[in-house]
Design an enzyme around this catalytic site. Structure first.
Site, mmCIF file in Angstrom:
data_model
loop_
_atom_site.group_PDB
_atom_site.id
_atom_site.type_symbol
_atom_site.label_atom_id
_atom_site.label_comp_id
_atom_site.label_asym_id
_atom_site.label_seq_id
_atom_site.Cartn_x
_atom_site.Cartn_y
_atom_site.Cartn_z
ATOM 1 N N ASP A 198 0.954 -1.129 0.069
ATOM 2 C CA ASP A 198 0.010 -0.091 0.065
ATOM 3 C C ASP A 198 0.811 1.191 0.109
ATOM 4 O O ASP A 198 2.022 1.317 0.278
ATOM 5 C CB ASP A 198 -0.772 0.048 1.264
ATOM 6 C CG ASP A 198 -1.857 1.147 1.351
ATOM 7 O OD1 ASP A 198 -2.048 1.526 0.294
ATOM 8 O OD2 ASP A 198 -2.413 1.101 2.528
ATOM 9 N N GLU A 226 2.754 5.176 -3.913
ATOM 10 C CA GLU A 226 2.742 6.312 -4.867
ATOM 11 C C GLU A 226 4.178 6.913 -5.074
ATOM 12 O O GLU A 226 4.520 7.288 -6.314
ATOM 13 C CB GLU A 226 1.564 7.169 -4.813
ATOM 14 C CG GLU A 226 0.160 6.477 -5.028
ATOM 15 C CD GLU A 226 -0.223 5.506 -3.676
ATOM 16 O OE1 GLU A 226 0.104 5.840 -2.716
ATOM 17 O OE2 GLU A 226 -0.835 4.538 -4.058
ATOM 18 N N ASP A 245 -9.014 4.360 -2.052
ATOM 19 C CA ASP A 245 -9.952 4.584 -1.144
ATOM 20 C C ASP A 245 -11.070 5.157 -1.575
ATOM 21 O O ASP A 245 -11.290 6.336 -1.614
ATOM 22 C CB ASP A 245 -9.115 5.457 -0.114
ATOM 23 C CG ASP A 245 -8.055 4.881 0.689
ATOM 24 O OD1 ASP A 245 -7.881 3.895 0.635
ATOM 25 O OD2 ASP A 245 -7.317 5.825 1.303
#
Ligand code: NOJ
Length: 966
Positions: free
Chosen positions: A559, A562, A635
């Site tokens: 997770d 980015e 999300d």
């Protein structure tokens, strides 16, 4: 050190507050647009758009090929020429390399840059087996500066002055480059050497752009645009954060037009439609260009071209008879404008469409033009040509890598939440699935399972016995996934931090110190995954003796890659941060998360000597992510609009190579009402990655908490997923060979049916099942488009559908227990009807074949099976059977003839226990296998036609046989 303490403490307090805000902000409060850049706040986007506008005012492109410089090496498939920006007198090289699978690579580079510009090497973003060059068939020069290079059915037509080129398929133009003259390559320059800087800075110091002097409106406009071309060349800031840009401007922009195509697709990730919307010109639907810059966007906005977690600079266009794709191998921030031009429906005739070269020659036809802008790197463009989308999926994934074959469990149902709090919680949830007779395969643990967000560790109190916990699940064929993020807590007692720090493997700030940012653990370091050595070291951390408490049934969730940096500009890494070799983060930003994913994948391979297939879920992605596993859409929100957006989002990502995708079922933020949750399960059961997940601040929402009818209906949806697993697994295997998505847009399956080209709110699962979700509350019915080329049957009643003959639309009633799902006539769909607690417990079970007849009474399909976990299939240990039905006979042929006596194959179920034939005009009475083994057939009337079921036909997978129905 001592003197810094109070500062650190204050900073700590500030970011702790940030963290609390991030976790507990109220659902309903949507993304703060002002936290993320719009084009007007991104200097290179402003400059490139201004250049395009200036060009539109009438100037012609200053790029020209140097006369006589074009050379062709036919055998090598290479065309080269010298290109010059005549206005700024900057030389470039132009190279085209013709490759297998109707692919061409076009590279434009500065011929004499001040210093080498960053090039994203193939090793980081292309498959190891890079497609080979193919020879050029013939070359023609017309004597007026136009050269035509033929390869196969394709042609590259290059015009020297002004410079542009075009690719044609069978004589029909498919892609044209610099047709609008937007090519603008900002060359490397020295700061002192340009007056532009001073002028720009002076203007900024005065706080405003000087008023344009007198002149016509057009002249004023031109002066404004010329000013904009100089915006923030050497430094820019956003929300108080400064980007030092030590190398100055280096952006690249160009236009690509797709003559005759009304629809273009791709360039994920956006919460937007499948067919991209216009962002420029009179038809524009968005003001902003589509942005590609991997970002952790909190509660993202619907119907927006804003950047999200992943980026794939790949676009596809389609018109009847011709499909084209483009991929820009470049991992820097990108913006893409799309401009659709009106025009009549349908394909324009060749003559009407193809006019001689000239600026904007396609502007008045049914054409889509696009304007690509990247902040840095080089222009390295792959172009793919074909006649249908599947050609492009094949060539694009041959280049960037085929999807990896998942383990069987990975495509079953996953149960996640932030967080299952301790071992007791895990055990209770696991037991409840059994109690409520709901199958599931994987239980997930989010960040709270760790010791203070130190990944590869366990909370000593709450998860004191991780091995026993995993073994308990494994006893029922179930797996566990733990989260492992790329930020590393700055704690010298934490072994991961210490080792990577000692080896100098963290990303550095612009001054060369380990970059210090804020994420879940507080002050953190970020591993530099662009460094091969760091990737290898990271991979070694997954060895069972390194990752204490891990077992072979533990898999990984990557997770925040980015990367998400709470304290960074736009919640990510500063662009002037430094990677190994002094490479700026700006050059590698979009591929960073994928290199992390890749390194984790390697770790999983290595931990059992390459025997078992890894399963790694990643949030960030880039071209090629499909080689390493699955992604999800981040999300999202427990709202109908987010359920609706999940379909086009997944279609786009799948069509861009990443076929294994899903959205958090139920929506991550907020509390779904039971009907929303149910509707979500009903559609997600037919999507590639199927996982329920929820924010720590939401109410518990395991399927049994809602009471009837919801729990029962959610149970049915999940059980249906388990029934179609053989079909789904077969699709995944097919995808590993062809790159064809699992979840397909209508245009992929019906490339001749123009009404399907822009559809993005319904989808095909493989080629045999059509699904349309219910996406609003109390929706009583849903309209579905059913292409007229075949018959469609209701998935539940098996009755033939009757869409309107003029529109192809059927209105389907949608009581709570139903979303519209149809079977496509002509398909054979393998299923398993006996649902057990987890999918691995079903591997030995027999199959049912649904034979769904087309208007000619025919059908065909495949079934793939292997051990579900190892790479033995690479050595032939798999069954692949082809089934065809015609003239009342179902014929099975083993495409792969495995060693039927081998243990691996014997361990698989191969018996066919039932054949269900849908759409018979006359009910069947008997069935004969290979002329013997007579079986009775049960038939029932389903609508105007019949469905006949042959039980226990004594047929096996992997063998050849004929089942005759009489
Ligand atoms: C952000 C992810 O998108 C979400 O799925 C996860 O639960 C949180 N990080 C906490 O790890």
């Amino acid at each position: 050190m001592v003197s810094r303490k109070p500062v650190i403490a204050r900073k700590g307090l500030f970011f702790a507050l940030l963290l609390v805000l991030a976790i507990f902000s109220q659902p309903g409060e949507m993304v703060k647009q002002e936290d993320f850049k719009q084009c007007a706040q991104s200097a290179f986007c402003v400059r490139q758009r201004a250049y395009a506008d200036l060009t539109d005012t009438g100037s012609t492109t200053p790029y020209e090929l140097v006369a006589g410089s074009l050379e062709v090496e036919s055998e090598q498939g290479i065309v080269t020429a010298s290109l010059i920006d005549t206005k700024r007198n900057i030389p470039f090289s132009f190279t085209v390399n013709v490759l297998e699978r109707n692919t061409a690579r076009v590279v434009i580079k500065e011929a004499r840059p001040l210093a080498p510009r960053y090039e994203l090497t193939g090793d980081l973003a292309l498959d190891e087996k890079y497609p080979k060059s193919v020879p050029i068939d013939n070359v023609k020069h017309d004597g007026k500066g136009v050269t035509t290079v033929k390869f196969g059915e394709n042609a590259l037509v290059v015009r020297s002055k002004p410079f542009s080129f075009e690719l044609r398929v069978g004589g029909v133009p498919a892609i044209s480059f610099n047709d609008k003259g937007y090519l603008y390559y900002e060359h490397w320059r020295q700061k002192e050497a340009t007056g532009e800087v001073l002028e720009n800075e002076a203007a900024e110091a005065e706080g405003a752009v000087p008023e344009p002097e007198s002149g016509s409106e057009k002249e004023k406009k031109i002066r404004e645009l010329e000013k904009a071309l100089k915006k923030d060349l050497w430094e820019e800031s956003f929300n108080g954060k400064v980007d030092s840009k030590p190398h100055g401007p280096a952006s690249i922009g160009f236009d690509l037009s797709f003559p005759g195509s009304k629809n273009v697709y791709g360039i994920p990730q956006h919460a937007s439609s499948f067919s991209l919307k216009s962002t420029r010109g009179p038809n524009k639907e968005y003001d902003e260009p589509y942005r590609m810059y991997n970002l952790d966007v909190f509660e993202y906005t619907m119907d927006s071209p804003m950047a999200l977690y992943g980026s794939i600079p790949f676009m596809m266009s389609h018109k009847k008879g011709a499909t084209a794709g483009v991929y820009w191998l470049n991992a820097a921030e990108m913006w893409v404008d799309v401009e659709t031009h009106g025009g009549h429906d349908g394909v324009l005739s060749k003559a009407a469409e193809y006019l001689p070269f000239g600026k904007g020659k396609f502007a008045n036809s049914t054409t889509t033009s696009t304007h690509w802008m990247s902040e840095s790197g080089v222009l390295d463009l792959f172009v793919f040509l074909g006649t249908k989308p599947t050609d492009i999926f094949d060539s694009f994934t041959a280049l960037t890598g085929r999807p990896t074959m998942p383990q069987h469990f990975a495509i079953a149902y996953h149960q996640c939440r932030w967080n299952y709090m301790d071992e007791q919680d895990v055990s209770d949830v696991d037991a409840s699935f059994d109690k409520y007779d709901i199958p599931y395969d994987v239980l997930w643990l989010d960040i709270e399972h760790t010791d203070g967000k130190r990944y590869f560790t366990w909370d000593k109190v709450k998860f004191a016995n991780p091995v026993a916990m995993q073994e308990n699940l494994a006893g029922k064929g179930r797996k566990m996934v733990t989260i492992i993020d790329p930020h590393i807590k700055r704690d010298d007692d934490y072994y991961i931090n210490k080792e990577f720090k000692d080896k100098g493997m963290f990303i550095k700030d612009k001054d060369g110190k380990d970059f210090d940012g804020w994420c879940w653990p507080g002050s953190s370091n970020w591993i530099d995954y662009t460094d091969e050595k760091a990737r290898a070291l990271w991979a070694s951390k997954f060895a069972y003796d390194q990752y204490k408490g891990s077992t072979p049934s533990l898999y990984t969730w990557n997770d925040m890659n980015e990367p998400s940096v709470f304290s960074g500009p736009e919640t990510t890494m500063p662009k002037d941060a430094l990677h190994v070799g002094g490479v700026e983060h700006r050059d590698v930003h979009n591929v960073y998360g994928t290199l992390f994913h890749r390194s984790t994948f390697q770790g999983h391979l290595d931990r059992n000597d390459g025997r078992d297939r890894p399963f790694i879920l990643s949030r960030a992605f880039f071209a090629g992510t499909q080689r390493y596993g699955a992604i999800w859409t981040g999300d999202n929100f427990a709202q109908w609009s987010h359920l609706e957006a999940s379909v086009p989002m997944l279609l786009t990502i799948g069509a861009s190579g990443v076929v294994f995708g899903g959205a958090d079922v139920g929506g991550f933020f907020g509390n779904p009402e039971p009907d929303l949750l149910l509707r979500w399960y009903q559609v997600a059961a037919f999507q590639p990655f199927f996982r329920a997940h929820a924010h720590i601040d939401t109410k518990r929402r395991e399927p049994w908490l809602f009471g009837e009818p919801y729990t029962g209906l959610i149970r049915s949806a999940i059980r249906e997923r388990y029934k179609i697993m053989p079909y789904l697994y077969t699709l995944f295997e097919q995808s590993t060979r062809s790159g064809i998505p699992i979840m397909r847009a209508m245009v992929s399956e019906f490339p001749e049916d123009e009404a399907s080209f822009s559809i993005g709110d319904q989808f095909m699962l493989g080629s045999g099942i059509l699904v349309k979700p219910v996406v609003s509350k109390d929706q009583q019915s849903v309209d579905v488009y059913l292409p007229a080329s075949t018959i469609w049957y209701d998935y539940v009643t098996l009755e033939k559908a009757s869409p309107s003959s003029s529109t192809g639309i059927i209105t389907v009633k949608t009581p709570l227990e139903k979303i519209p799902i149809f079977l496509r006539g002509g398909s054979i769909i393998p299923r398993r009807e006996r649902v057990r607690r987890s999918s691995s417990l079903m591997l030995r079970d027999p199959y049912t074949l649904w034979v769904v007849l087309d208007p000619e009474g025919k059908a065909s399909g495949h079934l793939y099976a292997d051990d579900g976990h190892s790479y033995d299939f690479c050595n032939g240990a798999y069954i692949l059977s082809e089934f065809t039905y015609a003239d009342g006979t179902l014929t099975a042929r083993a495409i792969n003839k495995p060693d039927l006596d081998s243990d691996a194959i014997k361990a698989l179920g191969s018996r066919i226990e039932r054949v269900v034939i849908v759409g018979l005009k006359v009910p069947a009475e008997r069935a004969l296998l290979d002329g013997k083994h007579e079986r009775m057939v049960e038939s029932k009337k389903t609508g105007p036609l019949y469905t006949s079921t042959v039980r226990d036909p004594a047929a096996y997978l992997g063998e050849s046989w004929e089942l005759k129905i009489v």
